[in-house]
Design an enzyme around this catalytic site. Structure first.
Site, short mmCIF file in Angstrom:
data_model
loop_
_atom_site.label_atom_id
_atom_site.label_comp_id
_atom_site.label_asym_id
_atom_site.label_seq_id
_atom_site.Cartn_x
_atom_site.Cartn_y
_atom_site.Cartn_z
CG ASP A 191 -6.40 7.73 -3.94
OD1 ASP A 191 -5.86 7.18 -2.98
OD2 ASP A 191 -5.75 8.19 -4.91
CE LYS A 249 -8.98 0.65 -2.15
NZ LYS A 249 -8.81 1.84 -2.97
N GLY A 270 -3.02 4.15 1.48
CA GLY A 270 -3.12 4.99 2.67
C GLY A 270 -4.55 5.44 2.79
CG HIS A 271 -7.27 3.53 4.54
ND1 HIS A 271 -7.01 2.39 3.86
CD2 HIS A 271 -7.25 3.22 5.84
CE1 HIS A 271 -6.82 1.42 4.71
NE2 HIS A 271 -6.96 1.89 5.91
CG LEU A 296 -24.30 11.51 -3.88
CD1 LEU A 296 -24.02 11.18 -5.35
CD2 LEU A 296 -25.56 10.79 -3.44
P1 IMP Z 1 3.41 2.38 -6.93
O1 IMP Z 1 2.31 1.51 -6.44
O2 IMP Z 1 4.02 3.23 -5.84
O3 IMP Z 1 4.44 1.63 -7.73
O4 IMP Z 1 2.77 3.45 -7.96
C1 IMP Z 1 2.26 3.06 -9.22
C2 IMP Z 1 1.03 3.88 -9.57
O5 IMP Z 1 -0.04 3.54 -8.68
C3 IMP Z 1 1.19 5.38 -9.44
O6 IMP Z 1 0.39 6.01 -10.41
C4 IMP Z 1 0.64 5.68 -8.06
O7 IMP Z 1 0.20 7.02 -7.92
C5 IMP Z 1 -0.51 4.71 -8.03
N1 IMP Z 1 -0.90 4.32 -6.67
C6 IMP Z 1 -0.24 3.48 -5.83
N2 IMP Z 1 -0.90 3.36 -4.67
C7 IMP Z 1 -2.01 4.11 -4.77
C8 IMP Z 1 -3.12 4.35 -3.90
O8 IMP Z 1 -3.23 3.82 -2.79
N3 IMP Z 1 -4.08 5.19 -4.38
C9 IMP Z 1 -4.02 5.75 -5.62
N4 IMP Z 1 -3.00 5.56 -6.45
C10 IMP Z 1 -2.01 4.73 -6.04
#
Ligand code: IMP
Length: 432
Positions: free
Chosen positions: A13, A16, A40-41, A332
């Site tokens: 997050d 990017k 997701g962005h 920023l």
């Molecule tokens: P998973 O990728 O769904 O298995 O989640 C594993 C960990 O990665 C969790 O803490 C999610 O919140 C984190 N996570 C997965 N994708 C993202 C992302 O795009 N941004 C931030 N955290 C993520």
């Protein structure tokens, strides 16, 4: 400099999507190499807000080719939904614009169910996943029982693979009272998705290598962030893929020698979603202030993000493991809510000494060491050129560069494309 990797230098997050969107003006090809629709962005173009989970934001520049490479885990229905949503907004996607690797793994309904069952089984020790089936899909890939995109066009083989994966998962799902998806329905849905996606499926390893060989500008778009990397993150509170720069090679088939630079993206503060260590997390009132000012809610799950101070020791670690050559610093502008003084973690005290990098193996007994620096109280939204940067912002940038050890090449002061200052474009020349 034709091949550049963009990676998250924190816990994901970092912004990017916006950085990639800015750089794709200079890129011919944008490649995603790991993860799936857990990413997701939100990209803002004019007055339009577009949320993408799988297709790189490069798709919004009409002459950019997008690739979902073999290191990814992809839910076919999710790609179809994104293609349709983009077409509705006037961005038609044909196979020349979007290629999907025949070797990318398919996220099945079974994997979503397994993600839920596993989080249920862990209870209070849960990872806090996005529940997108990412972990179970990579698990099946490593266990050599996965389904790949190239399998979708062969109904008999697909049926065999789905039945086998279901037989393996059934007892695990039943033990947690999670319904087992019907394999026949899964196969029907996958065949329907294949009708739409079949023309996009290609040997992307060859395709990307050829683009690099021709000297075209290729941007490798990392998802999540360094501290969520399966090997280099805060294990077990990580995602299941290689989110660091080396993943660009493993996940796309391009050799390390072909990579010319690594741009690390980080926010001017730190956030994390999901469970796990976050040493510079702010106390609740301050975290809430940052969350509101920075709109820190997950693009995929809508979850409020945990917020805290900039962790220069974590970013310094990210610089090392990714070989980051320059930084893109985002948000920023949000620092203006934090008042005249802000804190930066510049190291960790552990076992009686101060370490310059986040000590991942001893985090339980490590304590962040802070330096108080002057804040950035100015409203930066209208700053359009480096010469217009207020002195406080310039000082903060110089301080971060000194703490982290690499220069800031790009600075974002708001969500829109125009709210970006590019000091040093890693592609240097325009695309072909
Ligand atoms: P998973 O990728 O769904 O298995 O989640 C594993 C960990 O990665 C969790 O803490 C999610 O919140 C984190 N996570 C997965 N994708 C993202 C992302 O795009 N941004 C931030 N955290 C993520």
């Amino acid at each position: 400099m034709p091949a550049i990797v963009v990676v998250g230098a924190q816990w994901g997050d970092e912004g990017k999507g916006k950085v990639v969107d800015i750089l794709t003006e200079f890129a011919d090809v944008v490649v995603r190499f790991q993860g799936g629709d857990n990413a997701g962005h939100t990209v803002i173009v004019g007055d339009e807000k577009i949320v993408l989970h799988l297709i790189p934001s490069g798709v919004l520049r009409r002459d950019t080719r997008c690739v979902l490479a073999q290191g990814m885990v992809v839910r076919p229905e999710a790609v179809v939904a994104e293609i349709d949503a983009l077409a509705r907004r006037g961005y038609p996607i044909d196979p020349a614009r979007l290629a999907i690797s025949a070797r990318a793994h398919v996220v099945l309904p079974l994997h979503l169910a397994a993600d839920e069952a596993e989080e249920k089984r862990r209870g209070a020790r849960g990872i806090g996943t996005t529940r997108r089936g990412i972990g179970p899909c990579y698990e099946d890939k490593s266990a050599r029982r996965g389904v790949r995109f190239g399998d979708l066009g062969d109904p008999a083989r697909l049926r065999e693979l789905v039945l086998d994966a279901t037989a393996y998962r059934r007892p695990l799902l039943e033990a947690q009272d999670v319904p087992v998806p019907d394999p026949a329905r899964t196969c029907d849905d996958l065949r329907a998705a294949w009708e739409r996606l079949g023309p996009h499926v290609a040997d992307t390893g060859r395709l990307v290598a050829e683009e690099v060989r021709r000297g075209r500008h290729v941007l490798f778009e990392g998802a999540q962030g360094t501290l969520l990397d399966i090997d280099h993150g805060t294990y077990p509170f990580v995602t299941s893929s290689t989110t660091t720069a080396a993943g660009a090679c493993a996940g796309s088939g391009v050799a390390p020698s072909a990579i010319d630079g690594v741009l690390g993206v980080c926010k001017a503060y730190t956030t994390r979603v999901g469970n796990g260590p976050f040493p510079t997390e702010a106390d609740p009132p301050l975290a809430e202030k940052i969350r509101q000012a920075g709109a820190e809610f997950g693009a995929t799950t809508g979850r409020p993000r945990r917020c805290g101070w900039f962790d220069a020791a974590a970013v310094r670690y990210a610089v090392r493991v990714n070989g980051i050559t320059s930084l893109a610093l985002t948000k920023l502008d949000v620092l203006s809510v934090l008042g005249p003084e802000i804190k930066v973690c510049t190291g960790y005290e552990v076992d009686g000494a101060v370490e310059p990098e986040i000590p991942l193996d001893r985090l339980d007994r490590a304590r962040p060491v802070y330096e108080t620096v002057k804040g950035v109280p100015d409203d930066l939204r209208d700053v359009r050129s480096p010469d217009d940067l207020p002195p406080a912002a310039g000082r903060y940038l110089s301080a971060l560069e000194k703490f982290v050890g690499v220069p800031v090449a790009l600075l974002s002061v708001g969500p829109r494309r125009a709210e970006t200052l590019v000091f040093d474009n890693p592609f240097r020349t325009r695309k072909h």
